[in-house]
Design a protein around this motif. Structure first.
Motif, short mmCIF file in Angstrom:
data_model
loop_
_atom_site.label_atom_id
_atom_site.label_comp_id
_atom_site.label_asym_id
_atom_site.label_seq_id
_atom_site.Cartn_x
_atom_site.Cartn_y
_atom_site.Cartn_z
N ASP A 47 0.83 -1.21 0.00
CA ASP A 47 0.00 0.00 0.00
C ASP A 47 0.87 1.26 0.00
O ASP A 47 0.69 2.16 -0.82
CB ASP A 47 -0.90 0.03 1.24
N VAL B 91 3.23 1.71 -3.24
CA VAL B 91 2.54 1.89 -4.53
C VAL B 91 1.68 3.15 -4.54
O VAL B 91 1.78 3.98 -5.43
CB VAL B 91 1.68 0.66 -4.87
N SER B 92 0.80 3.30 -3.52
CA SER B 92 -0.15 4.41 -3.53
C SER B 92 0.29 5.57 -2.63
O SER B 92 -0.28 6.66 -2.69
CB SER B 92 -1.52 3.92 -3.08
N ARG C 62 -0.13 5.63 0.54
CA ARG C 62 -1.00 5.65 1.72
C ARG C 62 -1.34 4.23 2.15
O ARG C 62 -1.35 3.32 1.32
CB ARG C 62 -2.33 6.38 1.42
N SER D 105 -4.25 1.89 3.38
CA SER D 105 -5.70 1.93 3.23
C SER D 105 -6.41 1.83 4.57
O SER D 105 -5.85 1.36 5.57
CB SER D 105 -6.17 0.79 2.32
N GLU E 70 6.39 -6.08 -6.12
CA GLU E 70 5.40 -5.24 -6.81
C GLU E 70 5.86 -4.91 -8.23
O GLU E 70 5.06 -4.91 -9.16
CB GLU E 70 5.19 -3.95 -6.02
#
Length: 300
Positions: A42, A45-46, A48, A50, A172
């Protein structure tokens, strides 16, 4: 007699180790509990973590606090590493953990994290550690976000370098390019070598590594499970090749059974083994020590 809890909020798992401390017996681990949760993917990649992962994180840390209360733990330390450190919502995460789990958690820097790992290695076997550092030795610390390579000569730190080659980050990357099983190791080797070649040119030059100390969560976990706890932890490059053969020739379910690790950890173990092999390939490493320590050992 005092009881202490060391809590590691890692990139791929939460771990709590319980220790007894006394003047007579020193520090002795009495129990541990581990919960697998992928916070790193998380974060990397983003940017943040989740809400779903955060809810799970708070629930499990609350259970850890319940265990501490039941065992009348005198003190605890709880540290977050790279997943929370790199998340844009890290302040929200820490506040929510405090409110919902009653646990005060701190985020430690990369240098603090590595120091605690090295402290844990030295405490595991101080004589072996000091003996290895008399020769040219590298400590390879493999994390979810990055790897740290520290070079020692005659007991002195020569250089330490951080590379964005963490196992979750590499996993990833392989998933993103949808690498087939037959291509996995070749593609990963090519990517790792591109960064290690720069490291070799800048920092190794005529420096030949004789010994390597490995700190990671995946090879170490498998090694400690399939060997008796009193095993020295000393292996060589041939043993690494044997591990890679198992990881390449068998199905995931078979590998998990052979290495006695969860199936979800097989790919991450494979990546760690490739990283270890590639570092061996750029020097003359004869002895590899796997002390089997985690961050919690360095907190005690």
């Amino acid at each position: 007699m005092k009881t202490f809890a060391a809590i590691d909020v890692g990139s791929y798992a939460l771990e709590m180790k319980l220790f007894e401390m006394s003047v007579k017996n020193g520090i002795r681990q009495i129990d541990s509990v581990r919960h697998q949760i992928d916070l790193g993917t998380d974060a990397y990649v983003s940017g943040r973590i989740s809400n779903a992962k955060l809810d799970e994180l708070c629930r499990v840390l609350g259970e850890f606090m319940d265990i501490c209360d039941a065992m009348k733990v005198d003190a605890y330390k709880a540290y977050c590493t790279s997943a929370v450190r790199e998340a844009d919502n890290s302040e929200i995460i820490l506040d929510r953990i405090r409110v919902r789990s009653r646990m005060n958690v701190s985020v430690i820097s990369n240098s603090e994290q590595r120091f605690l790992h090295y402290k844990a290695v030295a405490y595991r076997d101080s004589e072996a550690f000091e003996e290895m550092l008399k020769k040219t030795t590298a400590i390879l610390d493999i994390g979810g976000s990055s790897v740290q390579v520290s070079l020692f000569e005659n007991g002195n730190l020569i250089t330490t370098q951080n590379m964005k080659l963490g196992v979750l980050r590499l996993a990833e990357r392989m998933a993103h390019i949808n690498a087939r099983t037959s291509q996995f190791e070749d593609l990963l080797t090519e990517f790792i070598d591109s960064q290690l070649s720069v490291f070799k040119k800048l920092y190794l030059k005529d420096f030949t590594i004789n010994n390597l100390i490995l700190v990671d969560d995946y090879i170490s976990d498998a090694y400690m499970r399939i060997h008796d706890s009193d095993h020295s932890g000393m292996i060589n490059e041939t043993d690494v090749d044997s591990l890679l053969t198992i990881l390449k020739k068998h199905k995931i379910s078979e590998i998990a059974s052979i290495l006695r690790i969860p199936e979800d950890n097989v790919t991450l173990c494979h990546i760690s083994a490739i990283l270890l092999k590639r570092l061996c390939s750029i020097s003359d490493i004869r002895t590899i020590w796997i002390p089997g320590v985690t961050l919690g050992d360095g907190m005690a």
